[in-house]
Design an enzyme around this catalytic site. Structure first.
Site, mmCIF file in Angstrom:
data_model
loop_
_atom_site.group_PDB
_atom_site.id
_atom_site.type_symbol
_atom_site.label_atom_id
_atom_site.label_comp_id
_atom_site.label_asym_id
_atom_site.label_seq_id
_atom_site.Cartn_x
_atom_site.Cartn_y
_atom_site.Cartn_z
ATOM 1 N N HIS A 83 0.833 -1.216 0.000
ATOM 2 C CA HIS A 83 0.000 0.000 0.000
ATOM 3 C C HIS A 83 0.866 1.264 0.000
ATOM 4 O O HIS A 83 0.510 2.273 0.626
ATOM 5 C CB HIS A 83 -0.943 0.040 1.200
ATOM 6 N N ASN A 156 -10.241 -2.742 2.597
ATOM 7 C CA ASN A 156 -9.954 -2.761 1.155
ATOM 8 C C ASN A 156 -11.236 -2.503 0.375
ATOM 9 O O ASN A 156 -12.319 -2.486 0.953
ATOM 10 C CB ASN A 156 -9.397 -4.132 0.750
HETATM 11 FE FE1 HDE Z 1 -2.456 -4.737 5.454
HETATM 12 N N1 HDE Z 1 -0.662 -3.945 5.925
HETATM 13 N N2 HDE Z 1 -1.816 -6.552 5.996
HETATM 14 N N3 HDE Z 1 -4.204 -5.587 4.840
HETATM 15 N N4 HDE Z 1 -3.106 -2.970 4.862
HETATM 16 C C1 HDE Z 1 -0.290 -2.670 5.762
HETATM 17 O O1 HDE Z 1 0.843 -1.352 7.352
HETATM 18 C C2 HDE Z 1 -0.718 -6.789 6.726
HETATM 19 C C3 HDE Z 1 -4.538 -6.900 4.909
HETATM 20 C C4 HDE Z 1 -4.367 -2.650 4.472
HETATM 21 O O2 HDE Z 1 -3.225 3.561 4.022
HETATM 22 C C5 HDE Z 1 1.050 -2.360 6.380
HETATM 23 O O3 HDE Z 1 1.267 0.860 7.674
HETATM 24 C C6 HDE Z 1 -0.652 -8.181 7.075
HETATM 25 C C7 HDE Z 1 -5.939 -7.086 4.714
HETATM 26 C C8 HDE Z 1 -4.430 -1.263 4.099
HETATM 27 O O4 HDE Z 1 -1.552 3.406 5.420
HETATM 28 C C9 HDE Z 1 1.424 -3.680 7.054
HETATM 29 C C10 HDE Z 1 -1.737 -8.770 6.484
HETATM 30 C C11 HDE Z 1 -6.434 -5.832 4.520
HETATM 31 C C12 HDE Z 1 -3.150 -0.756 4.300
HETATM 32 C C13 HDE Z 1 0.267 -4.573 6.666
HETATM 33 C C14 HDE Z 1 -2.464 -7.741 5.825
HETATM 34 C C15 HDE Z 1 -5.342 -4.915 4.595
HETATM 35 C C16 HDE Z 1 -2.349 -1.845 4.789
HETATM 36 C C17 HDE Z 1 2.036 -1.760 5.436
HETATM 37 C C18 HDE Z 1 -2.125 -10.232 6.497
HETATM 38 C C19 HDE Z 1 -7.885 -5.433 4.247
HETATM 39 C C20 HDE Z 1 -2.675 0.642 4.038
HETATM 40 C C21 HDE Z 1 2.228 -0.326 5.868
HETATM 41 C C22 HDE Z 1 -2.416 -10.721 7.781
HETATM 42 C C23 HDE Z 1 -8.774 -5.747 5.316
HETATM 43 C C24 HDE Z 1 -2.944 1.549 5.195
HETATM 44 C C25 HDE Z 1 1.416 -0.165 7.032
HETATM 45 C C26 HDE Z 1 -2.541 2.951 4.853
HETATM 46 C C27 HDE Z 1 -1.005 -1.720 5.160
HETATM 47 C C28 HDE Z 1 0.204 -5.844 7.065
HETATM 48 C C29 HDE Z 1 -3.633 -8.008 5.076
HETATM 49 C C30 HDE Z 1 -5.525 -3.493 4.421
HETATM 50 C C31 HDE Z 1 2.778 -4.240 6.709
HETATM 51 C C32 HDE Z 1 0.429 -8.833 7.871
HETATM 52 C C33 HDE Z 1 -6.710 -8.414 4.764
HETATM 53 C C34 HDE Z 1 -5.650 -0.504 3.605
HETATM 54 O O5 HDE Z 1 1.444 -3.555 8.446
#
Ligand code: HDE
Length: 702
Positions: A83, A156
């Site tokens: 992202h 999302n």
């Molecule tokens: Fe994320 N995800 N994600 N994700 N995600 C990040 O956090 C992660 C997942 C989502 O505008 C990171 O600050 C793991 C699902 C958004 O700043 C990180 C897993 C969904 C954003 C991270 C998921 C999301 C992130 C990267 C699997 C929808 C952007 C930078 C367990 C429900 C937020 C940060 C923004 C960002 C980890 C799966 C949505 C690395 C480990 C499912 C919208 O922490």
């Protein structure tokens, strides 16, 4: 910088500085316009470093140079690991239905009560500088600054996810992002590593249907749905829990672009979504989304034929209808991209009393990841003190020190319990966050529950709930992506999974790839048919509107004044933006001699930037435009992208040059010859969206 009340109108002194070219210019400065170092030392010359003689070596003692360069050298922070590319806006959330019976969350108790929000939309796979119209999932992250702390709904634009367990996430992301040896392809999944991983991960099949659908190429951040994805809990004052799925629904309706258009938008305007969001807010057209809930009990959950803890499954709206409980309006652009959009630290674990987690193993992994990632990205444990991350309610505790500590706690007592500090803050059993007392026990096991094993039924539900054009696009997207895979076994392996979703889908993809035979993969749980859900389709629930859309009008010198005026009025009256595309950016002189400035020179304003177009040159202008490839392409692309096109007979040379025998207004209601049709007809037809019936004439239907 030191601020004084000195009036800008009354300069306190005048300095003389040497400009770049060496010339001297005078500049008035008052205290509050004074350029200083970070130490507050006034700067006399910001253009020349300190040297020995005019042509001599630069001196190490030039602290002004050193400070400026040092700071510049450290301007970048690590981009988000996923992202990375995004855009955000401020706004508010307003509660429309008090939910006191099911949650104690303070911001959901009173009708019309508002709390501030900051919302960031993003792509997932591309790096920070990548283009906006990648075929990708979009992030939809909302930070609610509630009276009882920050609640982050980090969702999302797709309601399900690729994987069921967080431990798989690093592999998924590695496979989706650029190949590690060559660092390409950027911002796309159309490559071997992604599809290899997917073919070995059958649980991803449902999500693949969504990412290959037009949901993954949205027209605007303002025209997407948003989803919290996981099942969460709402908890009321009695400690009772209700399961909940969060949905955002855009007031402007959903809309997507077509793939060929997406490819061209990325060249014409890589910032298409970012600009669209900024411009809409700048003009006062504030994006609005409804917050809807699907709430259900444990008893209901037990009856579903899928597991509500499995993030690869959705709850059909036919099973649990949506309740509108609030609205979000985004009404202010950030003041500074870095300070706000880049530094905002969303965290799936940021919940408030009354909202709680479930055992969804994907969610559980996220609860760790977001806090951890900020330590790397923002450099230390005090990132909650950055203004965009600070709660808007008071916050106090005995955490101390750490990098970049901004607060100055007073007194001797930095521990608790303590009898020394008179004003020390205390926990509160009543007001404090209480985790829902879920009765869980069991052995420690690394296994996936049986109830997560059906990977195909909901993928089939999604595909079969799409309209004809939408199904065609899923087929084309799969053929496109898999054609970019150079390894034939990867293509075959994906087909071996698709066949369990829908035979027709798999056969069409195989034919499009030139694969003669599909060998089905093992599917331990046979998929079953479900009743199609129109709510899953964009087109089935599209509402006719031009609101928030953009119309491009191709003109030339001598364009008819009255027609131009009528078009503009009708389009703007319908809530859309009207932009002039002309041979020169200075504009045109109309038939009556009026100068009309242009928004775009033709090369910079191709029709892919608009939802519908009008082509109204003068006779001479039409003949001249037909000699310019970009004007011909304006028409050809608008036609190829199924857009509604209004034109005057003076545009005839463009049609001839474009060589589109199928462009016949007699059997294409999306072509409106002005004179026979009115500008109102144009607005009405354009509001209905693209002419999907044209598609088989302009694109091979696989
Ligand atoms: Fe994320 N995800 N994600 N994700 N995600 C990040 O956090 C992660 C997942 C989502 O505008 C990171 O600050 C793991 C699902 C958004 O700043 C990180 C897993 C969904 C954003 C991270 C998921 C999301 C992130 C990267 C699997 C929808 C952007 C930078 C367990 C429900 C937020 C940060 C923004 C960002 C980890 C799966 C949505 C690395 C480990 C499912 C919208 O922490």
């Amino acid at each position: 910088m030191k601020k004084t009340k000195t009036s800008k109108a009354a300069p306190s002194k005048v300095t003389t500085t040497a400009g770049h070219g060496g010339e001297l210019h005078q500049q008035a400065t008052s205290e509050d316009t004074l350029l200083t170092t970070n130490q507050g030392v006034p700067i006399a010359d910001n253009q020349n470093s300190l040297k020995v003689g005019a042509r001599g070596p630069v001196l190490l003692q030039d602290f002004i140079l050193r400070e400026k360069i040092m700071h510049f050298d450290h301007e970048r922070i690590p981009e988000r690991v996923v992202h990375a590319r995004g855009s955000a806006a401020h706004g508010f959330f307003e509660c429309l239905e008090p939910l006191g019976d099911i949650t104690r969350a303070a911001f959901l108790q009173n009708k019309r009560e508002r709390v501030p929000v900051f919302t960031r939309f993003s792509t997932v796979a591309g790096n920070k500088g990548s283009f906006d119209l990648a075929r990708d999932v979009r992030g939809f992250a909302v930070k609610f600054y509630t009276p009882e702390g920050n609640f982050d709904l980090v969702g999302n634009n797709i309601p399900v996810f690729f994987i069921q367990d967080a431990i798989k996430f690093p592999d998924l992301v590695h496979a989706a992002k650029q190949d590690p040896d060559r660092e390409f392809p950027q911002a796309q999944t159309a490559h071997d590593t992604f599809w290899d991983y997917i073919s070995l991960t059958p649980e991803s099949m449902h999500m693949i249907m969504w990412t290959m659908s037009d949901r993954a190429i949205p027209r605007s951040y303002r025209m997407m749905e948003g989803f919290g994805v996981h099942t969460f809990r709402l908890v009321n004052t009695h400690g009772q829990s209700t399961f909940v799925k969060f949905h955002w629904r855009p007031k402007l309706g959903m809309q997507s672009v077509v793939w060929d258009e997406a490819v061209k938008i990325n060249g014409a305007d890589p910032d298409f979504h970012r600009r669209d969001l900024w411009d809409a807010i700048d003009k006062g057209n504030f994006p609005e989304f409804e917050l809807c809930l699907q709430t259900f009990t444990q008893r209901q959950a037990d009856k579903f034929d899928f597991d509500v803890l499995d993030a690869t499954k959705l709850i059909p709206e036919e099973l649990v209808p949506l309740r509108v409980v609030g609205r979000m309006v985004l009404d202010r652009n950030p003041d500074n991209f870095f300070a706000e959009t880049e530094q905002v630290a969303f965290c799936a674990a940021n919940v408030v009393p009354g909202i709680d987690f479930t055992n969804d193993p994907l969610l559980q992994g996220r609860l760790f990841s977001y806090l951890d990632t900020q330590l790397k990205r923002l450099g230390g444990p005090n990132f909650h003190q950055i203004p965009i991350n600070q709660p808007r309610c008071p916050f106090h505790n005995l955490q101390r020190d750490g990098h970049m500590q901004m607060s100055v706690p007073k007194g001797q007592v930095n521990y608790e319990p303590s009898s020394l500090g008179a004003d020390i803050k205390h926990e509160s059993a009543e007001r404090g966050f209480t985790a829902f007392a879920a009765p869980d026990d069991g052995e420690q096991l690394r296994i996936r529950p049986e109830s997560f094993a059906d990977h195909y039924s909901q993928a089939r539900l999604f595909f079969q709930s799409q309209t004809g054009p939408e199904q065609n696009h899923i087929v084309s997207a799969l053929v496109f992506e898999l054609s970019k895979c150079v390894l034939p076994p990867v293509r075959e392996a994906v087909l071996s999974r698709l066949i369990h979703i829908d035979e027709d889908l798999a056969n069409r993809v195989a034919a499009g790839l030139g694969v003669p035979e599909i060998v089905p993969a093992e599917a331990p749980v046979k998929p079953h048919d479900m009743k199609p859900s129109p709510a899953l389709s964009i087109l089935a629930k599209a509402m006719p509107t031009l609101e928030g859309r953009k119309i491009g009008c191709l003109v030339s010198d001598g364009t008819d004044d009255a027609l131009l005026g009528d078009l503009r009025n009708a389009v703007e009256g319908a809530g859309a933006t009207f932009e002039i595309v002309a041979p020169k950016i200075g504009g045109i002189t109309t038939a009556r001699g009026k100068l009309v400035p242009a928004h775009h020179k033709i090369e910079g304003g191709p029709s892919v930037l608009f939802d519908a177009v009008a082509i109204i040159p003068s006779r001479e202008g039409g003949a001249k435009l037909a000699t310019q490839a970009e004007a011909v392409n304006f028409l050809r692309d608008a036609f190829g992208h199924l857009k509604v096109i209004a034109y005057t007979d003076t545009a005839a040379p463009l049609f001839v040059k474009a060589g589109m025998p199928e462009a016949n207004p007699d059997n294409d209601p999306g072509l409106l010859a002005l004179g026979q049709s009115t500008v109102e007809d144009f607005v009405h037809t354009a509001a209905a969206g693209r002419n999907w019936d044209r598609e088989p004439f302009v694109r091979e239907m696989l």
